[in-house]
Design an enzyme around this catalytic site. Structure first.
Site, PDB file in Angstrom:
ATOM      1  N   GLU A  59     -11.415 -57.787  20.206  1.00  0.00           N
ATOM      2  CA  GLU A  59     -11.173 -59.233  20.088  1.00  0.00           C
ATOM      3  C   GLU A  59     -11.145 -59.874  21.478  1.00  0.00           C
ATOM      4  OE1 GLU A  59      -9.473 -56.789  18.694  1.00  0.00           O
ATOM      5  OE2 GLU A  59      -8.484 -57.365  16.827  1.00  0.00           O
ATOM      6  N   ARG A 190     -21.986 -34.804  16.292  1.00  0.00           N
ATOM      7  CA  ARG A 190     -21.109 -34.402  17.406  1.00  0.00           C
ATOM      8  C   ARG A 190     -20.808 -35.594  18.310  1.00  0.00           C
ATOM      9  NH1 ARG A 190     -23.868 -28.728  19.439  1.00  0.00           N
ATOM     10  NH2 ARG A 190     -23.269 -27.485  17.635  1.00  0.00           N
ATOM     11  N   LEU A 210     -21.851 -26.181  21.799  1.00  0.00           N
ATOM     12  CA  LEU A 210     -21.143 -27.171  20.978  1.00  0.00           C
ATOM     13  C   LEU A 210     -21.146 -28.567  21.595  1.00  0.00           C
ATOM     14  CD1 LEU A 210     -18.048 -24.998  19.932  1.00  0.00           C
ATOM     15  CD2 LEU A 210     -20.148 -25.324  18.653  1.00  0.00           C
ATOM     16  N   GLU A 299     -17.091 -26.525  12.720  1.00  0.00           N
ATOM     17  CA  GLU A 299     -18.475 -26.042  12.595  1.00  0.00           C
ATOM     18  C   GLU A 299     -18.525 -24.551  12.289  1.00  0.00           C
ATOM     19  OE1 GLU A 299     -21.582 -28.864  15.051  1.00  0.00           O
ATOM     20  OE2 GLU A 299     -21.781 -26.724  15.062  1.00  0.00           O
TER      21      GLU A 299
HETATM   22  N1  LIG Z   1     -24.447 -21.476   9.059  1.00  0.00           N
HETATM   23  C1  LIG Z   1     -23.423 -22.071   9.645  1.00  0.00           C
HETATM   24  O1  LIG Z   1     -23.143 -23.269   9.417  1.00  0.00           O
HETATM   25  C2  LIG Z   1     -22.587 -21.297  10.628  1.00  0.00           C
HETATM   26  C3  LIG Z   1     -21.716 -21.992  11.488  1.00  0.00           C
HETATM   27  C4  LIG Z   1     -20.953 -21.255  12.380  1.00  0.00           C
HETATM   28  C5  LIG Z   1     -21.085 -19.875  12.405  1.00  0.00           C
HETATM   29  N2  LIG Z   1     -21.940 -19.235  11.573  1.00  0.00           N
HETATM   30  C6  LIG Z   1     -22.069 -17.772  11.572  1.00  0.00           C
HETATM   31  O2  LIG Z   1     -20.841 -17.240  11.107  1.00  0.00           O
HETATM   32  C7  LIG Z   1     -20.581 -15.996  11.768  1.00  0.00           C
HETATM   33  C8  LIG Z   1     -19.179 -16.035  12.354  1.00  0.00           C
HETATM   34  O3  LIG Z   1     -18.268 -16.233  11.296  1.00  0.00           O
HETATM   35  P1  LIG Z   1     -16.980 -15.328  11.190  1.00  0.00           P
HETATM   36  O4  LIG Z   1     -16.382 -15.583   9.838  1.00  0.00           O
HETATM   37  O5  LIG Z   1     -17.328 -13.945  11.585  1.00  0.00           O
HETATM   38  O6  LIG Z   1     -16.060 -15.878  12.365  1.00  0.00           O
HETATM   39  P2  LIG Z   1     -15.364 -17.296  12.631  1.00  0.00           P
HETATM   40  O7  LIG Z   1     -14.966 -17.903  11.337  1.00  0.00           O
HETATM   41  O8  LIG Z   1     -16.204 -18.092  13.560  1.00  0.00           O
HETATM   42  O9  LIG Z   1     -14.073 -16.843  13.473  1.00  0.00           O
HETATM   43  C9  LIG Z   1     -13.083 -16.120  12.835  1.00  0.00           C
HETATM   44  C10 LIG Z   1     -12.019 -15.776  13.836  1.00  0.00           C
HETATM   45  O10 LIG Z   1     -11.280 -16.936  14.186  1.00  0.00           O
HETATM   46  C11 LIG Z   1      -9.933 -16.564  14.503  1.00  0.00           C
HETATM   47  N3  LIG Z   1      -8.900 -17.265  13.714  1.00  0.00           N
HETATM   48  C12 LIG Z   1      -7.672 -17.560  14.134  1.00  0.00           C
HETATM   49  N4  LIG Z   1      -6.960 -18.212  13.208  1.00  0.00           N
HETATM   50  C13 LIG Z   1      -7.747 -18.333  12.163  1.00  0.00           C
HETATM   51  C14 LIG Z   1      -7.523 -18.922  10.902  1.00  0.00           C
HETATM   52  N5  LIG Z   1      -6.394 -19.539  10.547  1.00  0.00           N
HETATM   53  N6  LIG Z   1      -8.514 -18.870  10.065  1.00  0.00           N
HETATM   54  C15 LIG Z   1      -9.677 -18.281  10.401  1.00  0.00           C
HETATM   55  N7  LIG Z   1      -9.938 -17.699  11.593  1.00  0.00           N
HETATM   56  C16 LIG Z   1      -8.967 -17.740  12.480  1.00  0.00           C
HETATM   57  C17 LIG Z   1      -9.856 -15.078  14.184  1.00  0.00           C
HETATM   58  O11 LIG Z   1     -10.071 -14.389  15.418  1.00  0.00           O
HETATM   59  P3  LIG Z   1      -8.813 -13.831  16.223  1.00  0.00           P
HETATM   60  O12 LIG Z   1      -8.122 -12.903  15.293  1.00  0.00           O
HETATM   61  O13 LIG Z   1      -9.377 -13.198  17.410  1.00  0.00           O
HETATM   62  O14 LIG Z   1      -8.000 -15.033  16.520  1.00  0.00           O
HETATM   63  C18 LIG Z   1     -11.031 -14.814  13.287  1.00  0.00           C
HETATM   64  O15 LIG Z   1     -11.492 -13.495  13.393  1.00  0.00           O
HETATM   65  C19 LIG Z   1     -21.635 -15.843  12.851  1.00  0.00           C
HETATM   66  O16 LIG Z   1     -22.593 -14.918  12.420  1.00  0.00           O
HETATM   67  C20 LIG Z   1     -22.250 -17.226  12.974  1.00  0.00           C
HETATM   68  O17 LIG Z   1     -23.617 -17.142  13.315  1.00  0.00           O
HETATM   69  C21 LIG Z   1     -22.689 -19.920  10.676  1.00  0.00           C
END
Ligand SMILES: NC(=O)c1ccc[n+]([C@@H]2O[C@H](COP(=O)([O-])OP(=O)(O)OC[C@H]3O[C@@H](n4cnc5c(N)ncnc54)[C@H](OP(=O)(O)O)[C@@H]3O)[C@@H](O)[C@H]2O)c1
Length: 363
Positions: A59, A190, A210, A299
């Protein structure tokens, strides 16, 4: 007074307000147009959008732009003008002093210091005041601000890219699921969000930046957050290497202290409690909001997406579905077009090359 143009002018004002989304710190990005109506139609004599960083308000900028032409004009404002003294006098008072004769707003401001007082101040000064024009559109645009005011946490958008057979990826491989146009659209999202969050698993698998890398919008990258209970983010990752230019915050368990190498790379931390098998997400979101963040785009990856859905902390879903199938996929998506909770309503869908974006909002 010409009421026929109200819809057109408020629609223009909403588009104008979107210019600074993601750039106004804890303040909302609001738009204002000051308009005179002559025999040859409306003439915009002043315009303003909340300045980068949140001040001055829209404003004030529009009034300064119009000068004496503000007298007798109609003001279109996407949010109720503020009614409280902060570092500057209230915008409602500024509109009164400027000599505006009519004010049209899209919605009221839930901030307890305003909440109807801005509209009342204008009415008490004899200014014709009308509110609620395009309320739904304005509320959607201001969802981050409303969420922080009313829920004390940012508005959470869950963004996922899913193959036609329902996979998010393949373990141990960096896979591009969507095409160029969809990825550009993701970068635009983003640019409009305050912050972005992923899990440590995604950093290890994809080493993402990111940031927003669209030409002309590179300075609009959101703050980056990583869920990483034990603070084990690789020092050589792209996130850490760029932490001094675009902020990176690790969300760790309160039991862990950040290593010197991460700290001196510019990485900062938020500590949270551990509940069940991860960090307490509601608490994490409150802490993020306390840092002035109003919108957060999650993401992935799979585990993080699942956790946000389970904790019922998702307000909006942006699902990019590819025509491509990932036959050897082994990371299932918690969501697909056919597998969305009834809590969410389809708002819009859009073809982006071979991919389709469907957006759902909490009902
Ligand atoms: N297609 C898509 O849109 C997309 C997007 C992103 C990623 N991806 C793919 O997804 C895969 C990674 O996924 P991911 O499931 O293995 O890992 P993630 O969801 O990226 O990370 C999981 C990690 O986050 C930490 N974390 C801490 N608090 C949490 C909570 N409350 N809830 C969940 N996680 C928590 C934990 O690690 P700590 O125990 O070390 O804290 C857990 O192991 C990759 O292959 C990537 O390429 C795909």
């Amino acid at each position: 007074m010409n009421y026929d143009y109200d819809h057109k002018l408020m629609a223009a004002c909403l588009r104008y307000a979107r210019r600074h989304r993601g750039l106004t710190a804890s303040n909302p990005s609001v738009g204002t147009l000051l308009v005179h109506f002559g025999t040859d139609g409306p003439r915009i004599v002043g315009r303003g959008v909340t300045a980068i960083g949140g001040r001055p308000h829209a404003e004030r900028i529009a009034i300064d732009c119009a000068g004496e032409l503000a007298i007798g004009s109609t003001a279109y404002v996407t949010l109720e003008p503020c009614a409280h003294h902060a570092s500057t006098p209230p915008c409602a008072q500024a509109l009164i002093h400027a000599g505006v004769s009519r004010v049209v707003t899209a919605c009221s401001d839930p901030d307890e210091r305003v909440n109807g007082r801005g509209h009342k101040m204008l009415q008490d000064a004899g200014i014709v005041t009308q509110t609620g024009l395009f309320r739904k559109n304005a509320s959607e645009d201001l969802s981050g601000y409303f969420s922080r005011q009313l829920k004390r946490r940012p508005h959470v958008v869950l963004k996922l890219a899913v193959s036609s057979d329902g996979w998010l990826g393949i373990k141990g491989k960096e896979i591009l699921i969507t095409g160029r146009l969809a990825r550009y659209y993701g970068h635009r999202m983003r640019a409009e969000t305050d912050s972005i969050l992923v899990g440590r698993g995604t950093v290890e698998a994809d080493d993402p930046l990111l940031t927003c890398r669209l030409p002309g919008l590179r300075n609009r990258s959101p703050r980056r957050f990583v869920l990483d209970q034990k603070g084990r983010l690789p020092v050589g990752s792209q996130l850490v290497r760029t932490a001094c230019t675009v902020p990176v915050t690790l969300i760790t368990s309160w039991k862990y202290v950040l290593s010197n190498r991460l700290y001196y790379s510019g990485v900062r931390t938020i500590s949270a409690e551990i509940i069940e098998d991860g960090l307490a997400l509601f608490e994490v979101l409150e802490d993020i909001a306390a840092q002035g963040v109003s919108s957060l785009m999650v993401e992935g990856g799979a585990q993080v997406a699942e956790s946000f859905l389970k904790a019922d902390l998702v307000d909006e879903i942006a699902l990019f579905t590819s025509k491509k199938s990932l036959k050897e996929g082994d990371i299932p998506s918690p969501l697909t077009q056919k597998k969305i909770s009834k809590k969410f309503q389809l708002r819009r869908s859009l073809n982006l090359g071979d991919d389709r974006l469907t957006q759902f909002f909490r009902a």
